[in-house]
Design a protein around this motif. Structure first.
Motif: not given
Ligand SMILES: [Fe+2]
Ligand SMILES: [Fe+2]
Length: 192
Positions: A10, A13-14, A53, A56-57, A96
């Motif tokens: 997860k 991929s993010s 986590c 990178d949003i 998440e």
């Protein structure tokens, strides 16, 4: 019990490949420091995996999520949205990744700014993020690496001082929590 493979997938991929590599470096360092300083190894590893986590949003989404999750955007965060990635990261870790342990969530939450009365786990993650093997060289890195393996408080004083000087020199945004963290550690130094 957390499923590490699922968490890693997860995360991969993010995060960008560079950020994922940095994360693996933080995990490796956090595990080593946990062993040296007698901190819970599993908590250190999970905090290290998830610390960035939310990094990178995209910026607009960060702001949207902060509002949605009621994360206060104070005037310092407003001027430097990147500062919110640790507060948002704790929330994403909870929602998440199913993390409910408050110690882990706080280690994620304060890994960028620090704060007063940091726990050993919080200090360890702050430092592992700072000194992980993939970090680009900066002046003082080697001494912080050395101190992190000997004395968490001394290493934190070095790292926070370094950050404060760097931010001031580059006219960046210094969050008051960082100044509070340094003052707190310095004031306790004599008590040990
Ligand atoms: Fe970060
Ligand atoms: Fe990081």
């Amino acid at each position: 019990m957390i499923d590490y493979d699922e968490m890693k997938q997860k995360l991969q991929s993010s995060l960008s490949p560079k950020r994922f590599l940095h994360t693996l470096g933080v995990v490796e360092t956090a595990e080593e420091l946990a062993k040296i300083h007698g901190v819970d190894k599993e908590k250190a590893i999970i905090s290290a995996y998830l610390h960035d986590c939310a990094k990178d949003i995209p910026e607009k989404m960060k702001i949207r999520f902060c509002k949605e999750f009621h994360i206060p955007l104070d005037k310092w965060i407003e001027k430097n949205i990147e500062l919110c990635h640790s507060f948002l990261g704790a929330e994403i870790a909870k929602r998440e990744y199913g993390i409910i342990d408050e110690e882990i969530l706080n280690a994620i939450r304060y890994h960028t700014t620090g704060r007063k009365n940091m726990t050993d786990l919080e200090k360890l993650i702050y430092l592992a993020d700072y000194i992980e093997p993939n970090r680009n060289y900066f002046q003082g890195l080697e001494s912080i690496r050395e101190y992190a393996r000997k004395d968490l408080n001394q290493a934190m004083i070095f790292a926070l001082t370094n950050t404060i000087e760097y931010v001031k020199k580059n006219k960046g945004i210094l969050h008051p929590l960082t100044l509070e963290a340094l003052e707190d550690l310095k004031s306790k130094k004599g008590d040990q």
